[in-house]
Design a protein around this motif. Structure first.
Motif, PDB file in Angstrom:
ATOM      1  N   GLY A  23      33.342  -0.813  -7.528  1.00 18.99           N
ATOM      2  CA  GLY A  23      33.716  -0.112  -6.307  1.00 18.99           C
ATOM      3  C   GLY A  23      33.885  -1.050  -5.123  1.00 18.99           C
ATOM      4  N   SER A  24      34.247  -0.487  -3.983  1.00 16.85           N
ATOM      5  CA  SER A  24      34.548  -1.299  -2.797  1.00 16.85           C
ATOM      6  C   SER A  24      33.481  -1.180  -1.708  1.00 16.85           C
ATOM      7  CB  SER A  24      35.908  -0.893  -2.226  1.00 16.85           C
ATOM      8  OG  SER A  24      35.901   0.487  -1.900  1.00 16.85           O
ATOM      9  N   GLY A 125      28.382   4.778 -11.469  1.00 14.97           N
ATOM     10  CA  GLY A 125      28.631   4.059 -10.230  1.00 14.97           C
ATOM     11  C   GLY A 125      27.375   4.022  -9.375  1.00 14.97           C
TER      12      GLY A 125
END
Length: 137
Positions: A23-24, A125
């Motif tokens: 993810g960012s 995540g």
């Protein structure tokens, strides 16, 4: 309730490292969200790229906290020392991984953490940390 999230090597690069997998969002950004979401929980956070420092932190908090959420990252698959540290403390540990480790390289299928953990969460995540906190509530 007093919980600590302990992250291992390279997780300081979240948001920059392999965003297609991780993810960012940086972990600091996500940690602030967790603190807002779980206002009744005293949340602490620690990250190190050094195996011995992770073991020292487990020893330090392993008798005083209500729970430890540990993402030992690559050390999960290599560190007998971290596995032994978890075995030696009283505080329950939930093992968390951001990616689905069983959908990755074969060496990631072995964990020295899992046999001594209260539970394991992987593949969701950053939401895995949220789920781990909920497991202690």
């Amino acid at each position: 309730m007093k919980l600590i999230i302990i992250n291992g090597p390279n997780l300081n690069l979240l948001g920059k490292r392999e965003p297609e997998i991780y993810g960012s969002q940086t972990f600091d950004q996500y940690f602030r969200e967790l603190q807002l979401r779980f206002k009744n929980v005293e949340l602490a956070y620690y990250q190190s790229n050094i195996e011995g420092e992770l073991i020292d932190k487990l020893h330090e908090v392993g008798f005083d906290f209500d729970g430890i959420i540990l993402n030992a990252a690559a050390y999960t698959h290599t560190s007998v020392g971290i596995g032994d540290a978890i075995k030696g403390i009283e505080t329950p540990v939930v093992e968390v991984h951001i990616s689905n480790v069983h959908a990755r390289e074969d060496f990631r299928h072995k964990s020295y953490i899992s046999p001594n953990a209260k539970g394991v969460i992987f593949g969701f995540g950053l939401k895995g940390y949220d789920l781990a906190i909920q497991s202690f509530l």
